[in-house]
Design an enzyme around this catalytic site. Structure first.
Site, PDB file in Angstrom:
ATOM      1  N   LYS A 146       3.323   9.322   8.753  1.00 25.81           N
ATOM      2  CA  LYS A 146       2.946   8.817  10.080  1.00 25.81           C
ATOM      3  C   LYS A 146       3.839   9.366  11.208  1.00 25.81           C
ATOM      4  O   LYS A 146       3.734  10.535  11.536  1.00 25.81           O
ATOM      5  CB  LYS A 146       2.852   7.291  10.040  1.00 25.81           C
ATOM      6  CG  LYS A 146       1.787   6.892   8.989  1.00 25.81           C
ATOM      7  CD  LYS A 146       1.224   5.512   9.042  1.00 25.81           C
ATOM      8  CE  LYS A 146       0.009   5.430   8.123  1.00 25.81           C
ATOM      9  NZ  LYS A 146       0.101   4.540   6.993  1.00 25.81           N
ATOM     10  N   TYR A 183       0.858  -1.192   0.000  1.00 24.96           N
ATOM     11  CA  TYR A 183       0.000   0.000   0.000  1.00 24.96           C
ATOM     12  C   TYR A 183       0.889   1.235   0.000  1.00 24.96           C
ATOM     13  O   TYR A 183       1.830   1.328   0.780  1.00 24.96           O
ATOM     14  CB  TYR A 183      -0.915   0.009   1.231  1.00 24.96           C
ATOM     15  CG  TYR A 183      -1.857   1.198   1.256  1.00 24.96           C
ATOM     16  CD1 TYR A 183      -2.859   1.336   0.296  1.00 24.96           C
ATOM     17  CD2 TYR A 183      -1.737   2.185   2.235  1.00 24.96           C
ATOM     18  CE1 TYR A 183      -3.719   2.429   0.313  1.00 24.96           C
ATOM     19  CE2 TYR A 183      -2.607   3.279   2.259  1.00 24.96           C
ATOM     20  CZ  TYR A 183      -3.590   3.394   1.294  1.00 24.96           C
ATOM     21  OH  TYR A 183      -4.444   4.468   1.312  1.00 24.96           O
ATOM     22  N   ASP A 198       9.301   2.479   0.853  1.00 21.85           N
ATOM     23  CA  ASP A 198       8.188   3.221   1.459  1.00 21.85           C
ATOM     24  C   ASP A 198       8.172   2.905   2.960  1.00 21.85           C
ATOM     25  O   ASP A 198       7.669   1.866   3.384  1.00 21.85           O
ATOM     26  CB  ASP A 198       6.868   2.827   0.800  1.00 21.85           C
ATOM     27  CG  ASP A 198       5.680   3.614   1.366  1.00 21.85           C
ATOM     28  OD1 ASP A 198       5.879   4.382   2.331  1.00 21.85           O
ATOM     29  OD2 ASP A 198       4.561   3.452   0.838  1.00 21.85           O
TER      30      ASP A 198
HETATM   31  C1  LIG Z   1      -0.323   4.982   5.480  1.00 22.04           C
HETATM   32  C2  LIG Z   1       0.568   4.652   4.351  1.00 22.04           C
HETATM   33  C3  LIG Z   1       0.650   5.460   3.201  1.00 22.04           C
HETATM   34  C4  LIG Z   1      -0.282   6.624   2.973  1.00 22.04           C
HETATM   35  O1  LIG Z   1      -0.111   7.624   3.927  1.00 22.04           O
HETATM   36  P1  LIG Z   1      -1.317   8.672   4.139  1.00 22.04           P
HETATM   37  O2  LIG Z   1      -0.757   9.643   5.140  1.00 22.04           O
HETATM   38  O3  LIG Z   1      -2.458   7.857   4.672  1.00 22.04           O
HETATM   39  O4  LIG Z   1      -1.607   9.285   2.842  1.00 22.04           O
HETATM   40  C5  LIG Z   1       1.607   5.151   2.256  1.00 22.04           C
HETATM   41  N1  LIG Z   1       2.424   4.102   2.404  1.00 22.04           N
HETATM   42  C6  LIG Z   1       2.357   3.295   3.477  1.00 22.04           C
HETATM   43  C7  LIG Z   1       3.310   2.158   3.604  1.00 22.04           C
HETATM   44  C8  LIG Z   1       1.415   3.536   4.478  1.00 22.04           C
HETATM   45  O5  LIG Z   1       1.331   2.706   5.512  1.00 22.04           O
END
Ligand SMILES: *Cc1c(COP(=O)(O)O)cnc(C)c1O
Length: 448
Positions: A264, A143, A235
């Site tokens: 985050k 994701y 990521d």
């Molecule tokens: C949460 C998340 C995102 C997206 O971040 P948002 O602040 O919700 O847009 C992207 N990559 C990973 C791995 C995530 O866990």
């Protein structure tokens, strides 16, 4: 557990917000989500006054729990009250950038944005701009936020938009492959190597049940991308400042990406994202380079202060020892409970991440004595190796309906708030206590 107020609020919300929520996964709780009134340490109090032990922690951002330490709270309040933002730089942006550059080995320069989605969107644009190529390889079940280049499903032969509104012509540039599958990755590079701008992956799939990389897999990606002149984007929106402490997952795994995306935790609970990496790559962003990237709120002083003070607090107060210690205890004791009561299930996670995967297949009773190496690597010598999920398909084959519709509610009824479904991961914070862990283990014993 009374939930009259939550039901009433959800009723109102349905009239004015699509699905009654502002982020899709929040509606996964049935028949309706509970509304939170406030946080308290490692707990939340809902709109009906029920107290729950909170292992969701905002879906990842809250390393310190809900009660921010004085120094964090003071910095946030000061920056909010002095005038929230200016459209011109502030010192605290430089302070946070320096902190990240000092602690994360692969990051020489960094650009702050406002969400993880914005970070991955910008990272993909940067990789395309830097290499002059279009294709991005991603992991099935990975994701990277709600963005056009990664809302893609299927496989490399037949990539399809996974959402209405994403043009097929966008999906064509994205090649999804199974995680931990070196052959599939090699095949994609054989066919498309010249066109691949980047491989983008989470170091640990954190949005699909928690799937750890097998020994050597991330190094393999590093080498393969180097061979083909593609970039390696890690990521770390979830794992950044969560796994591997202040060095992030890349330091725990000993792998050096070209670009890292953050989100985050790096904003201390406020909206944030960031793109960091080698100086000559990050400098391709405007105004030093040709890849346009901008944002009214980027580097917002309140967010920067919250992120900086959170990370500084973590550096000075043994936060990682605390959260990783409780995480280890949860995983170890859950493994015992699972061995006893549900030997077909599997405990996964590392550092302060944990989850029980309701996998169907598995060994007989008594042969289950470790979580998936209880750690950051899947290693063939682990007795659970064959039963640990290797990719998204393994997790999807778990009893996801039982998890969401039966098990989640049983835990909630005992005052334990777990993430909304089988796929979202759970987090330990600095505010959690041994007592929270004990209560939670008792609840698992009841519910499993
Ligand atoms: C949460 C998340 C995102 C997206 O971040 P948002 O602040 O919700 O847009 C992207 N990559 C990973 C791995 C995530 O866990």
């Amino acid at each position: 557990m009374n939930d009259d107020n939550s039901r009433e609020l959800y009723d109102r919300a349905l009239s004015v917000m699509p699905g009654g929520v502002n982020s899709a996964v929040r509606a996964a709780i049935e028949p309706y989500p509970f509304f939170v009134q406030k946080g308290d340490g490692g707990h939340v109090i809902d709109a009906d006054g029920n107290r729950l032990v909170d292992w969701v922690m905002g879906l990842g951002p809250l390393l310190l729990g809900h009660d921010l330490p004085d120094q964090v709270r003071a910095a946030i309040q000061q920056n909010a009250s002095e005038g929230p933002m200016y459209g011109t730089p502030t010192e605290v942006e430089v302070d946070l950038a320096e902190f990240v550059v000092r602690h994360v080995p692969s990051v020489e320069k960094i650009r702050f944005v406002n969400s993880g989605t914005e970070a991955t969107t910008s990272a993909v644009r940067l990789a395309r701009g830097y290499t002059g190529r279009n294709k991005i390889v991603v992991m099935q079940g990975g994701y990277h936020g709600a963005q056009e280049s990664t809302l893609v499903e299927g496989d490399a032969e037949n990539p399809q938009p996974s959402s209405a509104g994403v043009p097929h012509s966008f999906a064509e540039h994205t090649l999804p492959v199974p995680f931990n599958d070196e052959d599939a990755m090699r095949a994609v590079f054989e066919e498309h190597g010249e066109d691949i701008a980047a491989v983008m992956t989470e170091p640990i799939l954190g949005n699909y049940g928690i799937v750890s990389p097998e020994d050597g897999y991330l190094e393999f990606l590093r080498e393969l991308t180097d061979e083909h002149g593609s970039l390696f984007i890690l990521d770390e929106v979830i794992t950044g400042f969560r796994v591997g402490g202040l060095g992030c997952a890349q330091s725990e795994f000993g792998v050096t990406p070209d670009i890292t995306t953050f989100g985050k935790i790096i904003g201390g609970g406020f909206p944030v994202g960031a793109i960091g990496g080698k100086a000559h790559i990050i400098e391709q962003f405007a105004p030093s380079g040709p890849v346009f990237q901008a944002g009214t709120f980027s580097g917002h002083p309140v967010t920067m202060a919250a992120g900086l003070e959170t990370l500084q607090f973590a550096a000075e107060n043994g936060v990682y020892d605390h959260v990783n210690g409780l995480g280890e205890r949860l995983r170890t004791d859950l493994s015992e409970i699972v061995a006893d009561q549900a030997p077909e299930y599997t405990v996964v996670g590392t550092d302060s991440m944990f989850k029980v995967i309701f996998t169907r297949a598995g060994p007989g009773k008594n042969s289950l004595d470790e979580a998936c190496t209880d750690g950051c690597r899947q290693n063939p010598t682990c007795p659970r190796y064959d039963h640990c999920p290797k990719n998204a398909a393994d997790v999807k084959n778990a009893e996801t309906e039982r998890w969401r519709r039966v098990f989640w509610g049983q835990m909630k009824a005992q005052g334990i708030f777990l993430s909304q479904n089988q796929f979202e991961c759970q987090f330990v914070s600095y505010a959690h206590t041994d007592e929270d862990v004990e209560r939670t283990l008792e609840a698992y014993k009841e519910a499993l």
